[in-house]
Write a protein that holds these residues in place. Sequence first.
Motif, PDB file in Angstrom:
ATOM      1  N   LEU A 317       0.806  -1.226   0.000  1.00 60.39           N
ATOM      2  CA  LEU A 317       0.000   0.000   0.000  1.00 60.39           C
ATOM      3  C   LEU A 317       0.842   1.280   0.000  1.00 60.39           C
ATOM      4  O   LEU A 317       0.288   2.377   0.064  1.00 60.39           O
ATOM      5  CB  LEU A 317      -0.947   0.011   1.202  1.00 60.39           C
ATOM      6  N   ASP A 318       2.174   1.143  -0.072  1.00 62.19           N
ATOM      7  CA  ASP A 318       3.032   2.330   0.063  1.00 62.19           C
ATOM      8  C   ASP A 318       2.709   3.425  -0.948  1.00 62.19           C
ATOM      9  O   ASP A 318       2.791   4.597  -0.650  1.00 62.19           O
ATOM     10  CB  ASP A 318       4.505   1.941  -0.071  1.00 62.19           C
ATOM     11  N   ASP A 319       2.349   3.025  -2.160  1.00 64.68           N
ATOM     12  CA  ASP A 319       2.107   4.021  -3.201  1.00 64.68           C
ATOM     13  C   ASP A 319       0.658   4.461  -3.310  1.00 64.68           C
ATOM     14  O   ASP A 319       0.285   5.167  -4.243  1.00 64.68           O
ATOM     15  CB  ASP A 319       2.558   3.469  -4.567  1.00 64.68           C
ATOM     16  N   ALA A 320      -0.168   4.033  -2.365  1.00 60.64           N
ATOM     17  CA  ALA A 320      -1.581   4.448  -2.420  1.00 60.64           C
ATOM     18  C   ALA A 320      -1.667   5.950  -2.179  1.00 60.64           C
ATOM     19  O   ALA A 320      -0.822   6.538  -1.511  1.00 60.64           O
ATOM     20  CB  ALA A 320      -2.379   3.695  -1.367  1.00 60.64           C
ATOM     21  N   MET A 321      -2.684   6.586  -2.770  1.00 55.96           N
ATOM     22  CA  MET A 321      -2.812   8.034  -2.646  1.00 55.96           C
ATOM     23  C   MET A 321      -4.036   8.396  -1.811  1.00 55.96           C
ATOM     24  O   MET A 321      -5.111   7.835  -1.994  1.00 55.96           O
ATOM     25  CB  MET A 321      -3.005   8.667  -4.026  1.00 55.96           C
ATOM     26  N   ALA A 322      -3.852   9.392  -0.933  1.00 57.11           N
ATOM     27  CA  ALA A 322      -5.004   9.924  -0.218  1.00 57.11           C
ATOM     28  C   ALA A 322      -5.953  10.508  -1.253  1.00 57.11           C
ATOM     29  O   ALA A 322      -5.526  11.167  -2.191  1.00 57.11           O
ATOM     30  CB  ALA A 322      -4.561  10.994   0.758  1.00 57.11           C
ATOM     31  N   GLY A 323      -7.221  10.251  -1.086  1.00 52.87           N
ATOM     32  CA  GLY A 323      -8.208  10.766  -2.031  1.00 52.87           C
ATOM     33  C   GLY A 323      -8.547   9.771  -3.129  1.00 52.87           C
ATOM     34  O   GLY A 323      -9.491   9.976  -3.884  1.00 52.87           O
ATOM     35  N   ALA A 324      -7.777   8.690  -3.221  1.00 52.83           N
ATOM     36  CA  ALA A 324      -7.993   7.738  -4.311  1.00 52.83           C
ATOM     37  C   ALA A 324      -9.134   6.762  -3.973  1.00 52.83           C
ATOM     38  O   ALA A 324      -9.452   6.554  -2.811  1.00 52.83           O
ATOM     39  CB  ALA A 324      -6.715   6.960  -4.576  1.00 52.83           C
ATOM     40  N   PRO A 325      -9.728   6.168  -4.998  1.00 56.81           N
ATOM     41  CA  PRO A 325     -10.788   5.193  -4.764  1.00 56.81           C
ATOM     42  C   PRO A 325     -10.271   3.838  -4.303  1.00 56.81           C
ATOM     43  O   PRO A 325      -9.149   3.456  -4.627  1.00 56.81           O
ATOM     44  CB  PRO A 325     -11.456   5.054  -6.131  1.00 56.81           C
ATOM     45  N   VAL A 326     -11.080   3.144  -3.535  1.00 54.57           N
ATOM     46  CA  VAL A 326     -10.830   1.752  -3.126  1.00 54.57           C
ATOM     47  C   VAL A 326     -12.043   0.944  -3.582  1.00 54.57           C
ATOM     48  O   VAL A 326     -13.172   1.340  -3.304  1.00 54.57           O
ATOM     49  CB  VAL A 326     -10.753   1.624  -1.593  1.00 54.57           C
ATOM     50  N   ARG A 327     -11.807  -0.165  -4.278  1.00 56.29           N
ATOM     51  CA  ARG A 327     -12.925  -0.997  -4.740  1.00 56.29           C
ATOM     52  C   ARG A 327     -12.680  -2.455  -4.389  1.00 56.29           C
ATOM     53  O   ARG A 327     -11.579  -2.965  -4.629  1.00 56.29           O
ATOM     54  CB  ARG A 327     -13.058  -0.919  -6.276  1.00 56.29           C
ATOM     55  N   VAL A 328     -13.696  -3.102  -3.853  1.00 59.95           N
ATOM     56  CA  VAL A 328     -13.616  -4.539  -3.631  1.00 59.95           C
ATOM     57  C   VAL A 328     -13.927  -5.234  -4.957  1.00 59.95           C
ATOM     58  O   VAL A 328     -14.854  -4.846  -5.669  1.00 59.95           O
ATOM     59  CB  VAL A 328     -14.632  -4.983  -2.544  1.00 59.95           C
ATOM     60  N   VAL A 329     -13.142  -6.265  -5.294  1.00 61.34           N
ATOM     61  CA  VAL A 329     -13.327  -6.940  -6.583  1.00 61.34           C
ATOM     62  C   VAL A 329     -14.497  -7.938  -6.518  1.00 61.34           C
ATOM     63  O   VAL A 329     -15.350  -7.976  -7.386  1.00 61.34           O
ATOM     64  CB  VAL A 329     -12.035  -7.662  -7.014  1.00 61.34           C
ATOM     65  N   ARG A 330     -14.500  -8.729  -5.413  1.00 54.65           N
ATOM     66  CA  ARG A 330     -15.523  -9.767  -5.207  1.00 54.65           C
ATOM     67  C   ARG A 330     -15.644 -10.684  -6.429  1.00 54.65           C
ATOM     68  O   ARG A 330     -14.640 -11.160  -6.939  1.00 54.65           O
ATOM     69  CB  ARG A 330     -16.860  -9.109  -4.868  1.00 54.65           C
ATOM     70  N   ASP A 331     -16.832 -10.872  -6.999  1.00 53.74           N
ATOM     71  CA  ASP A 331     -16.940 -11.858  -8.087  1.00 53.74           C
ATOM     72  C   ASP A 331     -16.843 -11.209  -9.467  1.00 53.74           C
ATOM     73  O   ASP A 331     -17.336 -11.736 -10.454  1.00 53.74           O
ATOM     74  CB  ASP A 331     -18.224 -12.683  -7.951  1.00 53.74           C
ATOM     75  N   ARG A 332     -16.214 -10.031  -9.544  1.00 52.30           N
ATOM     76  CA  ARG A 332     -16.057  -9.390 -10.848  1.00 52.30           C
ATOM     77  C   ARG A 332     -14.669  -9.685 -11.409  1.00 52.30           C
ATOM     78  O   ARG A 332     -13.792 -10.176 -10.712  1.00 52.30           O
ATOM     79  CB  ARG A 332     -16.255  -7.878 -10.717  1.00 52.30           C
TER      80      ARG A 332
END
Length: 595
Positions: A317-332
Amino acid sequence: MSDHDTSLRTPIVAVLGHVDHGKTSLLDKIRGSAVSEGEAGAITQHIGATAVPLETIADMAGDLVKVEDFDLPGLLFIDTPGHHSFSTLRSRGGALADIAILVVDVNDGFQPQTEEALDILQRTGTPFVVAANKADTTPGWNPNENSPIKPSYDAQSDTARQRLDENLYEIIGQLSDDGFSADLYWRVQNFQKNIGVVPCSALTGEGVPDILAVLMGLSQRFMKAEMEIDVAGPGEGTVLEVKDQQGFGATLDVVVYDGTIHEGDQIVVGGVNEPIVTEIRALLQPQPNAEIRVENRFERVDAVAAAAGVKIAAPDLDDAMAGAPVRVVRDRDVDDVIKEVKAELAEIEVDTEEEGVVVKADTLGSLEAMANALQEAEVPILRAEVGDVAPRDIAVAGTAREPEHTVILGFNVEVLPDAERELEQSEVTLFHDDVIYQLVEDYEEHVAEMQRAQQETILDKIVRPARFQILDDHTFRQSDPAVVGVEIMSGTIKNNTNVAKFDNNEPDRVGELSGIQAQGDDVEEARAGERVSVAIDGPTVGRQIEEGDELWIELPEKHAKILEQELNEEIPADELEALSGYLNKRRKRDPFWGK
Ligand SMILES: Nc1nc2c(ncn2[C@@H]2O[C@H](COP(=O)(O)OP(=O)(O)OP(=O)(O)O)[C@@H](O)[C@H]2O)c(=O)[nH]1
């Protein structure tokens, strides 16, 4: 996690306002009052947020909120107050917060960050209520702890009420100047058209019930449709902060606004370079009885459902950006989710040009806000990125062609130590601040200063126009050099400049000004209105020049052109007059002279 079986989620509330106007105090008051209502479960502390259930709001708000009138489950207050975090809070193209409280100190009125917050609210179309805070500081104010504001307001002395009114109308006027129709909230009929202003005190709690009532009312009436979510669906959220957490490495503080996130879920997160695909190791929440806002004691949870704040621990997660989206993949299909995240990031992407300034900001949202402000100020951007100022940024800023663009504008960022050293050795100027307006203003001032300095250098190097006249009976020496008394009619004469005279509009150089004396002392220059004696190398009085003659400082054509076209606003009026007199004479013979 949700203990009610509804698909309506909690509206997310952000608190914005200028420094010290009382954002933290108001949040603390809301939380504190909720807790002191006594019941267990009065509030739930999340990561970065506090959930207040409808029942608790109704208890706090007395007659103003009746449980049976609402079917939204309560309110989720984002804990990190301030417009800065607000601009981070995005979701699918809009503001993450569904609704906001704009805190304005009644005595202090509108301040730069108030304007900035309003700008963001307007741009994102976020409904809001104005908390006209610190009403208790009105001279003569008689506090009524935790009371709704209207009865407390009505019970004040006439003078106290008038004093408060003056301040309130000031705020209403300022809102109207910014294009918002506003009024005291108890007079507002249509909250969709008018902004409600609630006088309140974060100290005494007066008006806090009213703020809660307006927030609930606004959400219930205008946002119910948006609150309908598929609670069991794959979770979606926004990164509030990327934090190193002992024992976990880089973690994400996330607000989940849709669906559910489970431990073990595969997620896609917006990263500095590419979306990050990883798997959740742990979901963390504050321990129930831990001190509010001390987040170093966590408990693991299996899942969280929107709306909620949660800490996600996962690898990479080091390169994650504040303000960026997070999405669960689940069955997609993971590639589809990556595409979605990319598309969302592209929406926030800033338009850059081949020439311009370098912008760094702490979050995607603030980067976008910076870009908007710069666009309004017509400042082109060469590169815009989230992150601290690094040596590479200095190298990039150094490639700008225009000196006014060799700058870095940093919003809420640090300068890395090796960048600091490089900055000292480079031509690049760094501006940093945590108020966007201030940053843009400082930069504009810097550009204006550069332009002034540049013009001054040009003005120093250029021959400046002047008209003067030889006085009668003031010939002190006939020639070698001729010394005569003159009066300067317009402009300023200087030594070592050529002197010209017009005969039938034919310019004629008569010689060079080689000395000026005022009251017997040698001087370098003489201004309009002064009478001085001058030495002119070349002519003989009675031949090339005569008493009564009108003389001019001779202007090279190029200098005349620069003066007329570029510096006409920089030179004094009398010099401008000399310039236009000189140009008129020249142009009688050659209409294109100096053009
Ligand atoms: N008398 C009075 N003082 C208040 C009230 N609200 C806040 N204050 C005081 O104002 C000061 C600033 O309040 P904060 O809540 O820290 O303001 P803030 O907007 O969160 O400030 P930042 O977090 O620095 O942006 C503190 O000393 C508070 O005690 C109020 O309603 N009445």
